[in-house]
Enzyme design. Structure first.
Site, PDB file in Angstrom:
ATOM      1  N   ILE A 521      17.064  30.560  28.130  1.00  0.00           N
ATOM      2  CA  ILE A 521      17.155  29.309  27.365  1.00  0.00           C
ATOM      3  C   ILE A 521      17.174  28.100  28.281  1.00  0.00           C
ATOM      4  O   ILE A 521      17.240  26.976  27.818  1.00  0.00           O
ATOM      5  CB  ILE A 521      18.397  29.294  26.438  1.00  0.00           C
ATOM      6  N   GLY A 522      17.109  28.321  29.577  1.00  0.00           N
ATOM      7  CA  GLY A 522      17.086  27.163  30.468  1.00  0.00           C
ATOM      8  C   GLY A 522      16.978  27.593  31.909  1.00  0.00           C
ATOM      9  O   GLY A 522      17.223  28.740  32.249  1.00  0.00           O
ATOM     10  N   GLY A 524      17.716  25.945  35.941  1.00  0.00           N
ATOM     11  CA  GLY A 524      18.229  24.824  36.717  1.00  0.00           C
ATOM     12  C   GLY A 524      18.119  25.131  38.179  1.00  0.00           C
ATOM     13  O   GLY A 524      17.572  26.165  38.565  1.00  0.00           O
ATOM     14  N   GLY A 525      18.616  24.227  38.989  1.00  0.00           N
ATOM     15  CA  GLY A 525      18.610  24.442  40.417  1.00  0.00           C
ATOM     16  C   GLY A 525      19.415  25.684  40.763  1.00  0.00           C
ATOM     17  O   GLY A 525      19.172  26.373  41.736  1.00  0.00           O
ATOM     18  N   PHE A 526      20.363  25.976  39.925  1.00  0.00           N
ATOM     19  CA  PHE A 526      21.267  27.093  40.120  1.00  0.00           C
ATOM     20  C   PHE A 526      20.560  28.407  39.819  1.00  0.00           C
ATOM     21  O   PHE A 526      20.734  29.387  40.513  1.00  0.00           O
ATOM     22  CB  PHE A 526      22.440  26.851  39.178  1.00  0.00           C
ATOM     23  N   LYS A 528      18.707  30.735  36.289  1.00  0.00           N
ATOM     24  CA  LYS A 528      18.278  30.784  34.897  1.00  0.00           C
ATOM     25  C   LYS A 528      19.464  30.980  33.966  1.00  0.00           C
ATOM     26  O   LYS A 528      20.446  31.602  34.330  1.00  0.00           O
ATOM     27  CB  LYS A 528      17.337  31.982  34.703  1.00  0.00           C
ATOM     28  N   VAL A 529      19.326  30.483  32.760  1.00  0.00           N
ATOM     29  CA  VAL A 529      20.356  30.700  31.754  1.00  0.00           C
ATOM     30  C   VAL A 529      19.755  31.540  30.624  1.00  0.00           C
ATOM     31  O   VAL A 529      18.673  31.237  30.128  1.00  0.00           O
ATOM     32  CB  VAL A 529      20.879  29.366  31.187  1.00  0.00           C
ATOM     33  N   LYS A 543      24.614  32.519  32.767  1.00  0.00           N
ATOM     34  CA  LYS A 543      23.935  31.753  33.811  1.00  0.00           C
ATOM     35  C   LYS A 543      23.863  32.627  35.039  1.00  0.00           C
ATOM     36  O   LYS A 543      24.881  33.046  35.576  1.00  0.00           O
ATOM     37  CB  LYS A 543      24.756  30.492  34.069  1.00  0.00           C
ATOM     38  N   ASP A 639      28.756  14.787  37.959  1.00  0.00           N
ATOM     39  CA  ASP A 639      27.345  15.002  37.606  1.00  0.00           C
ATOM     40  C   ASP A 639      27.167  14.835  36.104  1.00  0.00           C
ATOM     41  O   ASP A 639      26.646  15.716  35.432  1.00  0.00           O
ATOM     42  CB  ASP A 639      26.890  16.379  38.089  1.00  0.00           C
TER      43      ASP A 639
END
Ligand SMILES: *[C@@H]1O[C@H](CO)[C@@H](O)[C@H](O)[C@H]1NC(C)=O
Ligand SMILES: *[C@@H]1O[C@H](CO)[C@@H](O)[C@H](O)[C@H]1NC(C)=O
Ligand SMILES: *[C@@H]1O[C@H](CO)[C@@H](O)[C@H](O)[C@H]1NC(C)=O
Ligand SMILES: *[C@@H]1O[C@H](CO)[C@@H](O)[C@H](O)[C@H]1NC(C)=O
Ligand SMILES: *[C@@H]1O[C@H](CO)[C@@H](O)[C@H](O)[C@H]1NC(C)=O
Ligand SMILES: *[C@@H]1O[C@H](CO)[C@@H](O)[C@H](O)[C@H]1NC(C)=O
Ligand SMILES: *[C@@H]1O[C@H](CO)[C@@H](O)[C@H](O)[C@H]1NC(C)=O
Ligand SMILES: *[C@@H]1O[C@H](CO)[C@@H](O)[C@H](O)[C@H]1NC(C)=O
Ligand SMILES: *[C@@H]1O[C@H](CO)[C@@H](O)[C@H](O)[C@H]1NC(C)=O
Ligand SMILES: *[C@@H]1O[C@H](CO)[C@@H](O)[C@H](O)[C@H]1NC(C)=O
Length: 844
Positions: A521-522, A524-526, A528-529, A543, A639
């Protein structure tokens, strides 16, 4: 002046020599074949019978196989080869000039010749090209690096031939044999390289390289921004341009940009690279990465102890003026260029341009890094670096391009995965990320120190960059007994009582259907979610950190530390985590409606009403107010942005992503000094200038969020006219003229109370005050937002019941009183999760 004359002479000479070179033809030899074949649009001449164009001193053994797998283009060419058990030379007649010489190797065994017994040297005229080349080893080494199935090897050299003959000599090692499948000799069109090149770290000084006399080997030739599987060839010189993706340190650091029309060459140098190289680029993203102080980085395996020519291809697609986009170029961790302005260099928008650098790779180093990053001090509207293409050439130092070292044994297929990883840890992609780690450690440490109210001596070297990542990673990676896992942060801090549940990897896999991409569902830099389900069918958001993400590692720790201490209706709650097998996985409550941003713009979700927007802002403000005041001590989120405000199924807003959070100043200090972290467009300018972090930095970012909610546009949009690029600057100008409604999201037109909007604009403006001390606290912001909501509700009621003058009066009275935060707003941590859904806030 002299310089120009020289250039002119060179051009003249060059045009002149071009005339003489008219007959230079490309020659393609299909070794071991008795006929000519057409492959890849070219005619390859069999070398069974020597022709007037070349001879072979000793014919060796003609070898062939029936089928060639995994070689879509050159399969039919590779069916034949020539094996040499004694030295043999191809003598090729050429006109003097520069050429690309390519040698194709596709290893196979033939009769008594076992391919594992092949090892040889190759030289061209007096230049040694390879030494003890062990093709099977080389290929397995190459394949593990590049993850490709191709089983062939093509080596390309750039040679200046001053005589009429090119002699390519194959010299088998004693007891071994040499072989070759195909040879290309391709004249180089025009002058592809100039001899005076910037030396990396030479402060713009140019050095003379005698390129043409030295000979070069092409190491990498990349079309940046095309999919990993895509490669292309140019028509004139059959150079192969492959995707850069597999060399990127973190693909997430960049997004793809393209313009497939209107590109032209800045210097009529169309032979330098085909236009398609310039049509795509990678540009720095902020797709969830904590902040834009990172680099786009590419890592290459190279031979130690050589000089390298690095050619970068650029084409500015967006800005049509100088000084709009300035960035930095680093090669091997040294600054190659500061304030690099592609527009200025290329002389326009959509102009194809290239820039060369030279650097030496010392003994004991077998990686070459190319990094592009922002130059935050320039103050230009954009500092987003981008790149369209890249070539890396190895230069001989003394007539020897061969590298006969233990490179192959260093990179045994088995260890290829693990060995570079350790190196990557040290050679972190940027100090920005390192400093996140350091800051997180220091932050956690300060926090613990103050909580405990006693001093703990920490040896200074423990906070050095090298120590933290390795020991963190060591602890994560080498956990054999999962239950004994102890965070290294916890090792120095007694308060790390993790309340979250610890999941096994098997549980996580079953919850996400083994990380099924369709559940993602997403990103990020971190990492995947994923959406998942745990036992009772409870939906959760999972996450999963990208294991290569250094940033992830630090943020993983911070997030667990922060969220285990915090429970609040307006903070996304952490259900648990999983750290088995070096995984870094966090399990959160599932937020059905995703990010606030996705409901504002950039998706086709229905637009939120003004009331929903106000409520979302109020929810987020409550979460932040709790962070700032509710916990044992202040926590600064650092952030705040609309992608970190999530909405649940009832559109209740919650703050998420505590990866950068920090505990605030102690009683005896007013701020915490740190390196600047955060997201561009939301960053507090005061924090930026003074590097001092206070709660008021969060208030600033929240002010930007408020304007974003009103205008429904990205906080930075480089495609807009200059004065509109930065939302905060643009919106504040309209707000100061009391005409915020001019730039209001058109979806809201007619469905909002002007009074409420005015109030809202005032709050946002106050949040963006230049100096932190002039900004309201989150408590005050919250109070005013609630007031704005009441104004709006009064308006909607009155438009139904026609009686708003009295209610207006009532609210006007209220506004005179100083905002007071209601008791219930502050909440205490560590209240069990079971009762937090029923009450708005925790009460003691
Ligand atoms: C081979 O030599 C002939 C005669 O010199 C010439 O016409 C032809 O172009 C050459 N072929 C190549 C591929 O160089
Ligand atoms: C050419 O070589 C193939 C094997 O590669 C062989 O079958 C064929 O007979 C040869 N033809 C000539 C004319 O030598
Ligand atoms: C090379 O190989 C051929 C064919 O196997 C053989 O006849 C010849 O003796 C070999 N030469 C040497 C020097 O080993
Ligand atoms: C060459 O060596 C590799 C690995 O050592 C082995 O898998 C392969 O079968 C060998 N090839 C031959 C033809 O012996
Ligand atoms: C490599 O080949 C195998 C089997 O031939 C195939 O399953 C795999 O997808 C291929 N990998 C790539 C990267 O092409
Ligand atoms: C090739 O080298 C010769 C001398 O070795 C030099 O005169 C000539 O200019 C070089 N050619 C090119 C194209 O650089
Ligand atoms: C490419 O650039 C031209 C000129 O700036 C512009 O008109 C065109 O819209 C751009 N195309 C894309 C797809 O961005
Ligand atoms: C490029 O070529 C065109 C026509 O061939 C010429 O008018 C123009 O001046 C050239 N530009 C440069 C920079 O050499
Ligand atoms: C880059 O330079 C810094 C400071 O000199 C150093 O700490 C870091 O380890 C270097 N990184 C690489 C990749 O060499
Ligand atoms: C980018 O990379 C260079 C060279 O390794 C490093 O010095 C710099 O600090 C990095 N920048 C950021 C923002 O990480």
């Amino acid at each position: 002046m002299k310089w120009h004359v020289l250039l002119f002479v060179i051009v003249i000479l060059f045009v002149h020599s071009n005339v003489g070179e008219a007959q230079r033809n490309a020659l393609f030899i299909d070794c071991g074949s008795n006929s000519s074949t057409n492959v890849d649009g070219r005619k390859w001449i069999g070398d069974i019978s020597t022709t007037e164009n070349f001879t072979l001193s000793y014919s060796g053994i003609v070898a062939f196989i029936d089928t060639v797998d995994n070689e879509p283009t050159y399969g039919s060419l590779y069916r034949t080869a020539r094996f040499f058990n004694v030295t043999s030379t191809y003598k090729i007649s050429v006109f003097p000039g520069t050429y690309f010489v390519r040698l194709h190797f596709f290893p196979f065994s033939f009769r008594s010749f076992n391919i594992n017994e092949s090892a040889f040297d190759v030289s061209a005229n007096s230049l040694k090209l390879v030494s003890a080349l062990d093709i099977p080893g080389e290929i397995s080494w190459k394949n593990t690096r590049t993850m490709s199935n191709y089983s062939s090897l093509v080596k390309e050299y750039f040679l200046n031939i001053s005589t009429n003959q090119l002699e390519i000599v194959f010299i088998p090692k004693s007891g071994f044999f040499a072989f070759v499948n195909a040879i290309e000799v391709v004249p180089v069109i025009n002058q592809l390289f100039v001899d005076t090149v910037n030396r990396v770290g030479g402060n713009g000084l140019k050095t003379d390289l005698n390129l043409a006399e030295r000979g070069m080997e092409t190491m990498f030739r990349l079309n940046v921004g095309v999919p990993a599987s895509e490669s292309s060839e140019d028509k004139d010189m059959w150079r192969k341009w492959e995707s850069d993706e597999k060399y990127m340190f973190s693909v997430n650091a960049a997004s793809i940009l393209s313009n497939r029309s209107s590109i032209s060459y800045s210097n009529n140098d169309s032979f330098v690279a085909p236009l398609l190289v310039y049509e795509t680029a990678r540009i720095m993203t902020d797709n969830g990465v904590a902040e834009k102080r990172f680099n786009m980085s590419w890592e290459f395996n190279v031979d130690p102890n050589f000089d390298y020519l690095i050619r970068l291809h650029f084409c500015e697609f967006i800005f049509d003026k100088q000084n709009q986009r300035l960035f930095k170029i680093y090669i091997n961790n040294k600054t190659a260029a500061e304030d690099y302005d592609v527009f200025a260099q290329a002389g326009g928008i959509n102009k194809a341009y290239h820039q060369d650098y030279v650097d030496s790779v010392p003994q004991q180093t077998d990686t070459l890094w190319v990094q592009l990053g922002p130059d935050p001090l320039t103050g230009s509207p954009s500092t987003d670096a981008f790149l369209n293409g890249m070539e890396i050439f190895k230069l001989s130092r003394n007539g020897d391009l061969a590298h006969a070292s233990n490179r192959i044994t260093i990179n045994q297929p088995g260890s290829a995965g693990s060995q570079p990883k350790n190196k990557i840890l040290w050679v972190s992609i940027g100090s920005g990320i390192l400093s996140v780690l350091i800051i997180s450690l220091i932050g956690a440490f300060i926090f613990c120190l103050c909580i405990q109210r006693k001093k703990v001596a920490v040896p200074v070297k423990e906070t050095s960059p090298g120590w933290l990542p390795l020991s963190l990673h060591g602890a994560m990676g080498s956990t054999t007994n999962a239950r004994s896992y102890k965070s290294p942060l916890c090792a120095t801090a007694s308060l790390c009582n993790r309340t979250g549940r610890r999941f096994t990897l098997a549980e996580i896999k079953s919850a996400t259907n083994n990380f099924d991409e369709s559940l993602a569902i997403g990103t990020g830099g971190f990492g995947k979610v994923f959406k998942g389900e745990i036992e009772e069918g409870t939906p959760v958001a999972i996450k999963r950190a990208n294991p290569q993400s250094e940033q992830g590692l630090a943020e993983f720790e911070t997030e667990i530390e922060m969220l285990s201490k915090l429970r609040h209706r307006h903070l996304v709650s952490l259900i648990g985590y999983c750290d088995e097998q070096s995984e870094m996985i966090l399990v959160y409550e599932y937020m059905a409606n995703g990010t606030l941003r996705s409901h504002l713009f950039g998706s086709d979700l229905p637009a939120l009403t003004w009331k929903q927007r106000l409520e979302a802002c109020i929810g987020a403000a409550r979460g932040l107010h709790y962070l700032h005041t509710g916990a044992d001590r202040c926590i600064i989120h650092r952030d705040i942005k609309t992608t970190n405000i999530l909405l649940d199924e009832n559109f209740v807003a919650k703050m998420a992503d505590f990866g950068l959070s920090k505990t605030g100043p102690g009683l005896d200090h007013t701020h915490v000094s740190t390196a600047v972290k955060g997201s561009f467009g939301y960053l507090d300018p005061e924090y930026f200038r003074r590097q001092q972090l206070t709660q008021k930095s969060d208030v600033y970012s929240f002010g930007v969020v408020l304007f974003e909610v009103v205008c429904a546009r990205p906080v930075i949009n480089p495609t807009l006219p200059k004065d509109q690029i930065n939302l905060a600057e643009w919106a504040i100008r309209w707000q100061r003229q009391h005409s915020l409604e001019t730039i209001l999201d058109p979806h809201l037109k007619g469905n909002y109370s002007l009074e409420s909007l005015k109030k809202f604009g005032e709050i946002a403006e106050k949040c963006l005050a230049d100096e932190g001390k002039n900004r309201p606290t989150m408590g005050e912001v919250l109070w005013h937002l609630e007031y704005a909501l009441q104004l709006h509700e009064a308006y909607t009621e009155s438009s139904n019941v026609e009686s708003f003058s009295s209610s207006e009066l009532r609210f006007a009275d209220m506004a005179i009183n100083l905002p007071q935060i209601k008791e219930g707003e502050t909440a205490s941590p560590n209240v069990s999760r079971s009762n937090y859904n029923s009450t708005e806030n925790f009460r003691q």
